[in-house]
Write an enzyme that holds these catalytic residues in place. Structure first.
Site, PDB file in Angstrom:
ATOM      1  N   LYS A  71      19.198   3.887 -73.950  1.00  0.00           N
ATOM      2  CA  LYS A  71      20.106   2.813 -73.558  1.00  0.00           C
ATOM      3  C   LYS A  71      21.586   3.212 -73.600  1.00  0.00           C
ATOM      4  O   LYS A  71      22.378   2.741 -72.802  1.00  0.00           O
ATOM      5  CB  LYS A  71      19.891   1.585 -74.454  1.00  0.00           C
ATOM      6  CG  LYS A  71      18.601   0.836 -74.144  1.00  0.00           C
ATOM      7  CD  LYS A  71      18.511  -0.445 -74.951  1.00  0.00           C
ATOM      8  CE  LYS A  71      17.311  -1.261 -74.524  1.00  0.00           C
ATOM      9  NZ  LYS A  71      17.218  -2.549 -75.219  1.00  0.00           N
ATOM     10  N   ASP A 107      19.748  -7.960 -71.512  1.00  0.00           N
ATOM     11  CA  ASP A 107      19.121  -8.520 -72.724  1.00  0.00           C
ATOM     12  C   ASP A 107      19.873  -9.762 -73.224  1.00  0.00           C
ATOM     13  O   ASP A 107      19.263 -10.811 -73.468  1.00  0.00           O
ATOM     14  CB  ASP A 107      19.084  -7.480 -73.851  1.00  0.00           C
ATOM     15  CG  ASP A 107      17.944  -6.487 -73.683  1.00  0.00           C
ATOM     16  OD1 ASP A 107      16.976  -6.814 -72.973  1.00  0.00           O
ATOM     17  OD2 ASP A 107      18.028  -5.397 -74.270  1.00  0.00           O
TER      18      ASP A 107
HETATM   19  P1  NDP Z   1      17.178  -1.724 -83.311  1.00  0.00           P
HETATM   20  O1  NDP Z   1      16.319  -0.687 -83.922  1.00  0.00           O
HETATM   21  O2  NDP Z   1      18.384  -1.310 -82.539  1.00  0.00           O
HETATM   22  O3  NDP Z   1      17.692  -2.730 -84.481  1.00  0.00           O
HETATM   23  C1  NDP Z   1      16.805  -3.233 -85.433  1.00  0.00           C
HETATM   24  C2  NDP Z   1      17.535  -4.235 -86.332  1.00  0.00           C
HETATM   25  O4  NDP Z   1      16.566  -4.811 -87.218  1.00  0.00           O
HETATM   26  C3  NDP Z   1      18.610  -3.608 -87.209  1.00  0.00           C
HETATM   27  O5  NDP Z   1      19.666  -4.526 -87.392  1.00  0.00           O
HETATM   28  C4  NDP Z   1      17.848  -3.379 -88.536  1.00  0.00           C
HETATM   29  O6  NDP Z   1      18.706  -3.370 -89.655  1.00  0.00           O
HETATM   30  C5  NDP Z   1      17.007  -4.632 -88.562  1.00  0.00           C
HETATM   31  N1  NDP Z   1      15.834  -4.495 -89.429  1.00  0.00           N
HETATM   32  C6  NDP Z   1      14.687  -3.817 -89.157  1.00  0.00           C
HETATM   33  N2  NDP Z   1      13.829  -3.940 -90.190  1.00  0.00           N
HETATM   34  C7  NDP Z   1      14.448  -4.701 -91.137  1.00  0.00           C
HETATM   35  C8  NDP Z   1      14.071  -5.189 -92.417  1.00  0.00           C
HETATM   36  N3  NDP Z   1      12.868  -4.919 -92.956  1.00  0.00           N
HETATM   37  N4  NDP Z   1      14.957  -5.964 -93.109  1.00  0.00           N
HETATM   38  C9  NDP Z   1      16.156  -6.268 -92.572  1.00  0.00           C
HETATM   39  N5  NDP Z   1      16.580  -5.827 -91.353  1.00  0.00           N
HETATM   40  C10 NDP Z   1      15.724  -5.061 -90.646  1.00  0.00           C
HETATM   41  O7  NDP Z   1      16.208  -2.598 -82.419  1.00  0.00           O
HETATM   42  P2  NDP Z   1      16.629  -3.553 -81.181  1.00  0.00           P
HETATM   43  O8  NDP Z   1      17.834  -4.321 -81.583  1.00  0.00           O
HETATM   44  O9  NDP Z   1      16.650  -2.790 -79.922  1.00  0.00           O
HETATM   45  O10 NDP Z   1      15.355  -4.520 -81.097  1.00  0.00           O
HETATM   46  C11 NDP Z   1      15.121  -5.484 -82.113  1.00  0.00           C
HETATM   47  C12 NDP Z   1      13.920  -6.305 -81.709  1.00  0.00           C
HETATM   48  O11 NDP Z   1      14.261  -7.059 -80.547  1.00  0.00           O
HETATM   49  C13 NDP Z   1      12.696  -5.454 -81.340  1.00  0.00           C
HETATM   50  O12 NDP Z   1      11.570  -5.961 -82.026  1.00  0.00           O
HETATM   51  C14 NDP Z   1      12.548  -5.671 -79.841  1.00  0.00           C
HETATM   52  O13 NDP Z   1      11.183  -5.695 -79.458  1.00  0.00           O
HETATM   53  C15 NDP Z   1      13.174  -7.042 -79.658  1.00  0.00           C
HETATM   54  N6  NDP Z   1      13.694  -7.241 -78.304  1.00  0.00           N
HETATM   55  C16 NDP Z   1      13.256  -8.327 -77.623  1.00  0.00           C
HETATM   56  C17 NDP Z   1      13.711  -8.546 -76.346  1.00  0.00           C
HETATM   57  C18 NDP Z   1      13.214  -9.725 -75.594  1.00  0.00           C
HETATM   58  O14 NDP Z   1      13.435  -9.775 -74.376  1.00  0.00           O
HETATM   59  N7  NDP Z   1      12.597 -10.707 -76.233  1.00  0.00           N
HETATM   60  C19 NDP Z   1      14.675  -7.645 -75.685  1.00  0.00           C
HETATM   61  C20 NDP Z   1      15.124  -6.565 -76.538  1.00  0.00           C
HETATM   62  C21 NDP Z   1      14.628  -6.375 -77.793  1.00  0.00           C
HETATM   63  P3  NDP Z   1      19.411  -2.001 -90.165  1.00  0.00           P
HETATM   64  O15 NDP Z   1      20.653  -1.835 -89.328  1.00  0.00           O
HETATM   65  O16 NDP Z   1      19.704  -2.266 -91.593  1.00  0.00           O
HETATM   66  O17 NDP Z   1      18.408  -0.899 -89.946  1.00  0.00           O
END
Ligand code: NDP
Length: 284
Positions: A71, A107
């Site tokens: 991305k 998104d």
């Molecule tokens: P990223 O990997 O970029 O970000 C993940 C985020 O989740 C970070 O802020 C991370 O925090 C946090 N996180 C993960 N696990 C935990 C935990 N156990 N406790 C607290 N915080 C946590 O992923 P994306 O932002 O790209 O995607 C996130 C979700 O959004 C995915 O599941 C994806 O499938 C969904 N999505 C849905 C879309 C839709 O159209 N419905 C479109 C795009 C995405 P930290 O920074 O601390 O690691």
């Protein structure tokens, strides 16, 4: 004979690609619109991205979707960005403008369009859980839509700070923004009107718990989840039980697809066809 193609570039990273709901949804929409187009999902490792984009140009693809880890990396291979993609520094959708390939990010727009069906984000106080790609896209679009305040709650300080700085430092975005630490169960502030889970917690796990104090849920609060599989996450179930208005991640996925489809083809697709295809794919 296929008249046009759209590429979806995903990365194999040495692993098989786990399903492709977007491709299924797009193919259904092409068929419903009477378009002889194809949506082709291809695994591209990070080191093959430049060649893959050259291939898109050479083969006359009308556009494509890009997902993790492409991305951000794809930007240097494109000829321009839309305002939102430039602000976010991330692209999930590419379209052709003459010979130029332009990067867009659908998104956040998809989320806001889905949210708008139940709540206008203008002048609302919003809390976003997470600071990854989805959170960045949503935060920028909510700020562009005139949110009154945006609180970012993230586990890791670094990523949270980077999102807050992005919002704070842009002359185009004027919503006041705060970074809140996420050490224990998050307590939803009384002024928060819209709470969004933009973390990956709950993906493929309906028992996964978002660390949040659900006693701070109240009727009138809108609780949205970006997770679309399962469509009803534990968070949404808890919010519904507490009388909140809930919004699942399917609407975001459908709407970002609707926007991409229109960008590529110039035609408004049937969102119901797209949602039904997704539900069929996900077995809902
Ligand atoms: P990223 O990997 O970029 O970000 C993940 C985020 O989740 C970070 O802020 C991370 O925090 C946090 N996180 C993960 N696990 C935990 C935990 N156990 N406790 C607290 N915080 C946590 O992923 P994306 O932002 O790209 O995607 C996130 C979700 O959004 C995915 O599941 C994806 O499938 C969904 N999505 C849905 C879309 C839709 O159209 N419905 C479109 C795009 C995405 P930290 O920074 O601390 O690691």
């Amino acid at each position: 004979m296929i008249s046009q193609s759209i590429a979806k570039l995903v990365s194999c990273m040495g692993q098989p690609v786990a399903g492709n709901p977007t491709g299924f949804m797009m193919e259904a929409a092409f068929a419903a619109a009477g378009l002889d187009w194809r949506y082709i999902t291809m695994e591209v490792p990070a080191e093959g991205l430049a060649d893959a984009v050259r291939g898109m140009r050479a083969m006359g693809f009308r556009g494509g979707n890009f997902t993790i880890p492409h991305k951000v990396a794809v930007i240097e291979h494109l000829d321009g960005l839309t305002e939102a993609a430039g602000l976010m520094g991330a692209v999930n959708c590419v379209y052709r403008d003459g010979q130029r390939l332009i990067g867009e990010n659908t998104d956040g727009k998809g989320f806001v369009q889905s949210l708008a069906e139940i709540a206008d984000p203008a002048n609302k106080s919003v809390t976003i859980l997470g600071a990854g790609g989805a959170a960045r896209a949503i935060a920028v679009e909510l700020a562009l839509a005139g949110a009154r305040r945006i609180d970012v709650v993230n586990r890791s300080h670094g990523r949270g700070k980077s999102l807050v700085e992005l919002l704070d430092n842009s002359s185009r975005l004027s919503s006041p923004v705060r970074l809140l630490p996420w050490a224990q169960d998050h307590r939803v502030a009384v002024e928060t009107e819209i709470l969004i889970n933009a973390t990956s917690i709950g993906l493929g796990d309906e028992a996964a718990r978002v660390p949040i104090d659900t006693t701070t849920f109240r009727p009138g609060l809108v609780v949205a989840d970006v997770i679309f599989n399962p469509a009803e996450t534990l968070l949404l179930k808890q919010a519904r039980d507490a009388g909140c208005t809930v919004l699942d991640g399917l609407g975001m996925l459908v709407n970002q697809g609707v926007i991409s489809f229109k960008t590529w083809t110039g035609i408004d697709p049937d969102p119901q066809v797209m949602r039904s295809a997704l539900e069929e794919y996900l077995g809902i």
